[in-house]
Scaffold this motif. Structure first.
Motif, PDB file in Angstrom:
ATOM      1  N   SER A 189      -3.912  71.438  55.516  1.00 39.53           N
ATOM      2  CA  SER A 189      -3.508  71.148  56.189  1.00 39.53           C
ATOM      3  C   SER A 189      -2.304  71.225  56.051  1.00 39.53           C
ATOM      4  O   SER A 189      -1.841  70.133  55.661  1.00 39.53           O
ATOM      5  N   ARG A 221     -14.726  76.027  50.608  1.00 40.60           N
ATOM      6  CA  ARG A 221     -13.361  76.703  50.981  1.00 40.60           C
ATOM      7  C   ARG A 221     -12.751  75.286  50.682  1.00 40.60           C
ATOM      8  O   ARG A 221     -13.402  74.776  51.524  1.00 40.60           O
ATOM      9  N   PRO A 231      -6.119  67.767  52.203  1.00 34.68           N
ATOM     10  CA  PRO A 231      -6.616  68.903  52.068  1.00 34.68           C
ATOM     11  C   PRO A 231      -8.252  68.302  52.418  1.00 34.68           C
ATOM     12  O   PRO A 231      -8.511  66.918  52.821  1.00 34.68           O
ATOM     13  N   ASP A 290      -8.900  73.363  51.998  1.00 33.90           N
ATOM     14  CA  ASP A 290      -7.865  74.330  53.049  1.00 33.90           C
ATOM     15  C   ASP A 290      -7.358  72.897  53.059  1.00 33.90           C
ATOM     16  O   ASP A 290      -7.630  71.744  51.965  1.00 33.90           O
ATOM     17  N   CYS A 309      -5.800  70.783  44.450  1.00 34.00           N
ATOM     18  CA  CYS A 309      -5.019  70.770  45.806  1.00 34.00           C
ATOM     19  C   CYS A 309      -3.632  69.743  45.889  1.00 34.00           C
ATOM     20  O   CYS A 309      -3.289  69.653  46.364  1.00 34.00           O
ATOM     21  N   GLU A 348     -17.217  70.224  58.307  1.00 33.22           N
ATOM     22  CA  GLU A 348     -15.878  70.425  58.116  1.00 33.22           C
ATOM     23  C   GLU A 348     -15.998  69.142  56.747  1.00 33.22           C
ATOM     24  O   GLU A 348     -17.016  68.625  57.244  1.00 33.22           O
TER      25      GLU A 348
END
Lengths: 211, 257
Positions: free
Chosen positions: A149, A145, A161, A147, B189, A178
């Motif tokens: 923040s 995944r 990221p 992410d 991203c 992580e």
């Protein structure tokens, strides 16, 4: 005392294993039908399935005493394990059949053995037997995944990221961790490097030598 | 308390306060709410600045608060100085804060950005390439196998847990493809981050600038903006329209805060 082939040694090695010797002695006056049933059960066992029930029913339905049957089964198991060990590039079907003829086995039985060792079920047998060998866990499942923040308690605009990975290994363990972006790039670089090294290794002549 | 601390700070002679706040900026990087100076260090500070224990605490806490706010909003040094003067801090002292912030601030913000907290983090990547020649069930193998070592560190312990994973060529290739795909998502991203960052400032000019420069992220910008920040819709549409203009016509330097 066992005798080895005049030219090349048998695939069973210089000395025929005792189980196989006793099997060839006990295979006399065993009918083809029974032989096939036993072979089928032994192949299932090698693939890792539970075949106690099958064995029991075969033993009960047969006129041959259990002791002889157990010698035959042990011999079959050993013979097939030894044959599967050697890659097909090294052990050709004809050579295999010749080696079995040396054991004075009936031709039908030799054909049946040969069809197991060189047939379609070989891949399954190889996979099942290599399961028992020592190896490090392999990656069974890889979930991830990405992410970003947006904000943290220290920064109103963090915008970093990161990748959250979950790995399920073949030994059943789960690892969830992580990966910061910099470490992720390092991981990607290292994996690419290993692949390059692997490609170089596979091209080298050592792997082309046939044995 | 803040005003009282101000008066203490104001009363400090300039030279000493400069040193104090410079030291403090270095230690603020922990930002963990723990005592940044040991008892001994505090004693020395009290002696150097001629403050009693309570006054020193007040000064340190106030400075900490100022710096935390500066980090949180990622404020520019000039703006920080201005804000401090507004709350009646001596211009000299405000300048000292501003200078310390200019020197140490950007590095601190970067460090905090990179500091993600998670129960487990990947710290180390190692590997080994083997050529397997045989095993109990098979001879004459010659199959290459790679072992990847992942050093994972837990938040609550110093020890690193090593995870070993074995791959053959095919498995490694599949893993690499997945990793490349993740990398593509991470890159998108980053583009999105830039768009979100500028969009939030509600500055059409800036949006246009970014979106024209990086064509790939135009679509993502539209999606994120429209979805996450409803009032940014106008902003997002403007981005798409202007994207067809050549870059030199629309290159505007954004006014950041």
């Amino acid at each position: 005392m066992s005798s080895s082939h005049a030219k090349d040694p048998s695939f069973l090695g210089g000395r025929i294993p005792p189980e196989i010797e006793s099997m060839s002695r006990n295979l006399k006056d065993v009918d083809h039908e029974l032989f096939r049933k036993l072979l089928k059960a032994v192949v299932s066992a090698l693939e890792g399935k539970d075949c106690r029930e099958v064995m029991r029913s075969v033993a009960e339905g047969s006129v041959i005493p259990q002791e002889r049957l157990s010698h035959i089964i042990a011999g079959m198991h050993r013979l097939l394990s030894e044959a599967i060990r050697i890659p097909p590039s090294s052990l050709k079907q004809e050579a295999f059949k010749d080696d079995l003829r040396m054991l004075k086995m009936p031709e039908d039985f030799i054909t049946d053995f040969s069809s197991v060792v060189f047939g379609s079920r070989r891949a399954a047998l190889e996979a099942a037997s290599s399961q028992k060998d020592p190896h490090l866990p392999t990656l069974e499942e890889f979930k991830w995944r990405v992410d970003v923040s947006i904000s943290t308690s220290s920064l109103s605009r963090a915008l970093q990221p990161s990748v959250l990975t979950q790995m399920k290994l073949s030994d059943g363990t789960f690892h969830r961790f992580e990966v910061p972006v910099s470490k992720f790039q390092e991981l990607r670089y290292n994996v690419a490097l290993i692949l390059k090294e692997m490609n170089d290794l596979e091209k080298r002549s050592i792997l082309k030598i046939q044995d | 308390n803040f005003v009282k601390a101000n008066s203490d700070v104001i009363s400090l002679p300039s030279r000493k306060s400069h040193r104090c706040f410079h030291i403090y900026t270095v230690f603020i990087s922990s930002l963990q709410g723990e005592r940044t100076f040991s008892e001994e260090e505090e004693q020395k500070l009290r002696a150097a600045l001629s403050l009693d224990k309570r006054a020193l605490n007040l000064v340190l806490e106030t400075s900490a608060f100022i710096l935390e706010q500066a980090v949180y909003h990622n404020i520019k040094p000039a703006a920080l100085q201005q804000q401090l003067e507004v709350i009646h801090l001596n211009p000299e002292k405000a300048e000292v804060f501003s200078q310390s912030w200019a020197a140490a601030g950007p590095e601190l913000v970067e460090k905090l950005k990179r500091n993600i907290f998670a129960p487990k983090k990947l710290e180390h990547v190692g590997w080994q390439l083997n050529l397997q020649m045989a095993q109990s069930s098979q001879t004459r193998l010659k199959s290459p196998s790679a072992v990847l070592q992942l050093g994972i560190k837990s938040e609550d312990s110093e020890a690193q847990e090593n995870v070993f994973v074995e791959f053959n060529h095919q498995q490694l290739l599949e893993f690499y493809n997945k990793v490349c795909y993740i990398n593509a998502c991470v890159c998108v991203c980053v583009c999105v981050c830039v768009c979100v960052c500028v969009c939030v400032r509600v500055c059409v000019c800036v949006c246009v600038c970014v979106c024209v420069c990086v064509c790939v992220c135009v679509c993502m910008c539209v999606c994120v903006c429209a979805h996450a920040f409803a009032r940014m819709c106008v902003c997002a549409r403007a981005c798409v329209c202007v994207s067809i203009n050549p870059i030199k016509d629309t290159l505007l330097i954004p006014e950041g805060n």
